[in-house]
Design a protein around this motif. Structure first.
Motif, PDB file in Angstrom:
ATOM      1  N   VAL A 169     -53.411  28.519 -12.613  1.00 26.31           N
ATOM      2  CA  VAL A 169     -53.545  30.051 -13.171  1.00 26.31           C
ATOM      3  C   VAL A 169     -54.963  30.327 -13.415  1.00 26.31           C
ATOM      4  N   SER A 170     -55.778  29.395 -14.035  1.00 29.34           N
ATOM      5  CA  SER A 170     -57.176  29.605 -14.252  1.00 29.34           C
ATOM      6  C   SER A 170     -58.052  29.897 -12.857  1.00 29.34           C
ATOM      7  N   VAL A 171     -57.659  29.391 -11.838  1.00 32.08           N
ATOM      8  CA  VAL A 171     -58.418  29.680 -10.462  1.00 32.08           C
ATOM      9  C   VAL A 171     -57.772  31.086 -10.137  1.00 32.08           C
ATOM     10  N   TYR A 172     -56.470  31.383 -10.123  1.00 28.51           N
ATOM     11  CA  TYR A 172     -56.013  32.735  -9.895  1.00 28.51           C
ATOM     12  C   TYR A 172     -56.730  33.835 -10.791  1.00 28.51           C
ATOM     13  N   ALA A 173     -57.022  33.412 -12.125  1.00 27.64           N
ATOM     14  CA  ALA A 173     -57.852  34.532 -12.905  1.00 27.64           C
ATOM     15  C   ALA A 173     -59.244  34.678 -12.418  1.00 27.64           C
ATOM     16  N   ILE A 174     -59.828  33.445 -12.131  1.00 26.80           N
ATOM     17  CA  ILE A 174     -61.301  33.325 -11.576  1.00 26.80           C
ATOM     18  C   ILE A 174     -61.386  34.236 -10.526  1.00 26.80           C
ATOM     19  N   LEU A 175     -60.708  33.924  -9.452  1.00 29.84           N
ATOM     20  CA  LEU A 175     -60.809  34.398  -8.127  1.00 29.84           C
ATOM     21  C   LEU A 175     -60.060  35.880  -8.185  1.00 29.84           C
ATOM     22  N   GLN A 176     -59.303  36.137  -9.149  1.00 29.93           N
ATOM     23  CA  GLN A 176     -58.481  37.466  -9.061  1.00 29.93           C
ATOM     24  C   GLN A 176     -57.577  37.545  -7.822  1.00 29.93           C
ATOM     25  N   ILE A 177     -56.816  36.312  -7.673  1.00 34.20           N
ATOM     26  CA  ILE A 177     -55.991  36.400  -6.377  1.00 34.20           C
ATOM     27  C   ILE A 177     -54.596  37.002  -6.966  1.00 34.20           C
ATOM     28  N   PRO A 178     -53.965  37.791  -6.131  1.00 35.22           N
ATOM     29  CA  PRO A 178     -52.684  38.520  -6.811  1.00 35.22           C
ATOM     30  C   PRO A 178     -51.730  37.433  -7.085  1.00 35.22           C
ATOM     31  N   VAL A 179     -50.818  37.601  -8.271  1.00 43.47           N
ATOM     32  CA  VAL A 179     -49.924  36.751  -8.611  1.00 43.47           C
ATOM     33  C   VAL A 179     -48.464  37.555  -8.277  1.00 43.47           C
ATOM     34  N   ASN A 180     -47.707  36.923  -7.327  1.00 41.66           N
ATOM     35  CA  ASN A 180     -46.698  37.311  -7.008  1.00 41.66           C
ATOM     36  C   ASN A 180     -45.418  36.230  -7.165  1.00 41.66           C
ATOM     37  N   SER A 181     -44.038  36.609  -6.854  1.00 41.97           N
ATOM     38  CA  SER A 181     -43.051  35.676  -6.691  1.00 41.97           C
ATOM     39  C   SER A 181     -43.351  34.219  -5.928  1.00 41.97           C
ATOM     40  N   SER A 182     -44.122  34.517  -4.826  1.00 36.27           N
ATOM     41  CA  SER A 182     -44.444  33.193  -4.288  1.00 36.27           C
ATOM     42  C   SER A 182     -45.247  32.241  -5.109  1.00 36.27           C
ATOM     43  N   PHE A 183     -46.156  33.037  -5.867  1.00 37.37           N
ATOM     44  CA  PHE A 183     -46.906  32.050  -6.907  1.00 37.37           C
ATOM     45  C   PHE A 183     -45.899  31.240  -7.582  1.00 37.37           C
ATOM     46  N   ILE A 184     -44.872  31.635  -7.999  1.00 37.09           N
ATOM     47  CA  ILE A 184     -43.783  31.101  -9.039  1.00 37.09           C
ATOM     48  C   ILE A 184     -43.213  29.957  -8.371  1.00 37.09           C
ATOM     49  N   ALA A 185     -42.673  30.208  -6.996  1.00 33.69           N
ATOM     50  CA  ALA A 185     -42.169  29.073  -6.236  1.00 33.69           C
ATOM     51  C   ALA A 185     -43.198  28.006  -6.027  1.00 33.69           C
ATOM     52  N   ALA A 186     -44.387  28.508  -5.667  1.00 31.16           N
ATOM     53  CA  ALA A 186     -45.320  27.286  -5.615  1.00 31.16           C
ATOM     54  C   ALA A 186     -45.776  26.563  -6.810  1.00 31.16           C
ATOM     55  N   ILE A 187     -45.673  27.025  -7.980  1.00 32.24           N
ATOM     56  CA  ILE A 187     -45.852  26.576  -9.041  1.00 32.24           C
ATOM     57  C   ILE A 187     -44.846  25.255  -9.337  1.00 32.24           C
ATOM     58  N   LEU A 188     -43.696  25.736  -9.164  1.00 33.31           N
ATOM     59  CA  LEU A 188     -42.328  24.732  -9.302  1.00 33.31           C
ATOM     60  C   LEU A 188     -42.434  23.630  -8.315  1.00 33.31           C
ATOM     61  N   THR A 189     -43.156  23.899  -7.125  1.00 30.40           N
ATOM     62  CA  THR A 189     -43.125  22.928  -6.072  1.00 30.40           C
ATOM     63  C   THR A 189     -44.317  22.088  -6.558  1.00 30.40           C
ATOM     64  N   ILE A 190     -45.388  22.579  -7.249  1.00 29.89           N
ATOM     65  CA  ILE A 190     -46.557  21.737  -7.527  1.00 29.89           C
ATOM     66  C   ILE A 190     -46.127  20.849  -8.710  1.00 29.89           C
ATOM     67  N   VAL A 191     -45.302  21.215  -9.614  1.00 28.04           N
ATOM     68  CA  VAL A 191     -44.688  20.617 -10.544  1.00 28.04           C
ATOM     69  C   VAL A 191     -44.180  19.118 -10.086  1.00 28.04           C
ATOM     70  N   GLY A 192     -43.209  19.445  -9.094  1.00 25.88           N
ATOM     71  CA  GLY A 192     -42.522  18.279  -8.459  1.00 25.88           C
ATOM     72  C   GLY A 192     -43.377  17.300  -7.619  1.00 25.88           C
ATOM     73  N   TYR A 193     -44.317  18.037  -7.186  1.00 24.14           N
ATOM     74  CA  TYR A 193     -45.437  16.964  -6.182  1.00 24.14           C
ATOM     75  C   TYR A 193     -46.174  16.096  -7.149  1.00 24.14           C
ATOM     76  N   SER A 194     -46.619  16.951  -8.451  1.00 15.22           N
ATOM     77  CA  SER A 194     -47.423  16.069  -9.217  1.00 15.22           C
ATOM     78  C   SER A 194     -46.840  15.013  -9.956  1.00 15.22           C
ATOM     79  N   ILE A 195     -45.714  15.409 -10.300  1.00 15.72           N
ATOM     80  CA  ILE A 195     -45.010  14.207 -11.247  1.00 15.72           C
ATOM     81  C   ILE A 195     -44.604  12.946 -10.274  1.00 15.72           C
ATOM     82  N   ASN A 196     -44.519  13.224  -8.942  1.00 17.17           N
ATOM     83  CA  ASN A 196     -44.096  12.055  -8.146  1.00 17.17           C
ATOM     84  C   ASN A 196     -45.526  11.448  -7.844  1.00 17.17           C
ATOM     85  N   ASP A 197     -46.586  11.907  -7.751  1.00 14.80           N
ATOM     86  CA  ASP A 197     -47.857  11.276  -7.861  1.00 14.80           C
ATOM     87  C   ASP A 197     -48.101  10.525  -9.024  1.00 14.80           C
TER      88      ASP A 197
END
Length: 294
Positions: A169-197
């Protein structure tokens, strides 16, 4: 293999993350997040371009009517190229003028255009459901990891996941990248990937704790991180190669690929440099409490 001194440099790893988060929060406070049409409401224009086109030429036309937009392209089953334009500020009059110019340049017809208004209430509902989904996902993983390992492992892992979400979220705020529904899907994917590692590292710590009973928590964490470091690097690199390739060659899914790239790097970082040191800190805190009660 020489054991890496990761835990001894905990302040450095935490400081790197803290700097990114503080800069992100400053940008968020100053400019806010750049919410896309899915959250803020706006206009969605879909155009059947029929054949491939020069994106720069199309964006030159769009720029005449709005600067606040994002575009996606996709190919349908009939091998026709579909262009999607999302904007928070396009009015009906601007859409009509833009469509007229596009029709003349690309010889399109009225049936090739469709327009849809998305209200901000939809964005509010989406935001609420996204937060609920993240809370449920984190609670479920807290219970699972706590049951499989121990609560301190679970708490350290969840704090690492929270770190990854905040960093993205911080990177998106710094670079002002648009936040949309795909962002939410990606965040949930990141959570799954990170916990596995993270679980891979924690599993090695648990195994080593049975074999090296005389080693303290710092030594256990350093040895376990060293043993899993090669695997972690190889995993994140192969994943990044795939996601970056998708980002470059499949423009229609860039909204999904962008947060994945940020989150996967952050997830790999947190598994080694955030979650593991947090586990050591939690273990040391428990040990001090036991000594105090005695």
């Amino acid at each position: 293999m020489k054991t890496l001194k990761i835990i001894e440099k905990t302040k450095l790893w935490f400081s790197i993350s803290l700097i990114i988060i503080l800069v992100g929060f400053f940008c968020m406070f100053k400019n806010g997040l750049n919410y896309g049409i899915d959250f803020k409401g706006g206009t969605l224009v879909q155009i059947n371009m029929k054949k491939d086109f020069n994106k720069q030429d199309v964006e030159a036309i769009i720029n005449k009517y709005t600067k606040d937009y994002t575009t996606n392209t996709a190919t349908n089953t009939a091998n026709e190229v579909q262009l999607e334009i999302r904007s928070n500020s396009l009015t009906d009059e601007q859409v009509e003028s833009m469509s007229k110019e596009m029709k003349n340049k690309y010889k399109l017809q009225d049936k090739d255009f469709s327009q849809q208004r998305i209200g901000p209430s939809v964005g509010k509902e989406l935001r609420q459901k996204a937060i609920l989904a993240l809370v449920i996902a984190n609670l479920a993983m807290l219970i699972y990891v706590g049951f499989r390992f121990e609560f301190k492992f679970a708490l350290a892992a969840i704090l690492g996941l929270v770190h990854d979400i905040i960093i993205t979220v911080s990177v998106y705020a710094i670079l002002q990248i648009p936040v949309n529904s795909s962002f939410i899907a990606a965040i949930l994917t990141i959570v799954g990937y990170s916990i596995n590692d993270t679980i891979v590292v924690f599993d090695r710590i648990r195994e080593n704790s049975k074999k090296m009973r005389k080693a303290n928590d710092v030594e256990l964490a350093n040895i376990s991180i060293t043993e899993t470091m090669t695997r972690s690097i190889n995993t994140v690199l192969t994943t990044l190669f795939t996601i970056v390739s998708v980002y470059v060659f499949v423009p229609s899914v860039r909204d999904f690929a962008t947060p994945l790239i940020v989150g996967i790097v952050s997830g790999a970082y947190s598994s080694i440099f955030i979650s593991s040191p947090l586990w050591v800190m939690l273990k040391n805190k428990s040990a001090k409490q036991v000594l105090t009660t005695k």
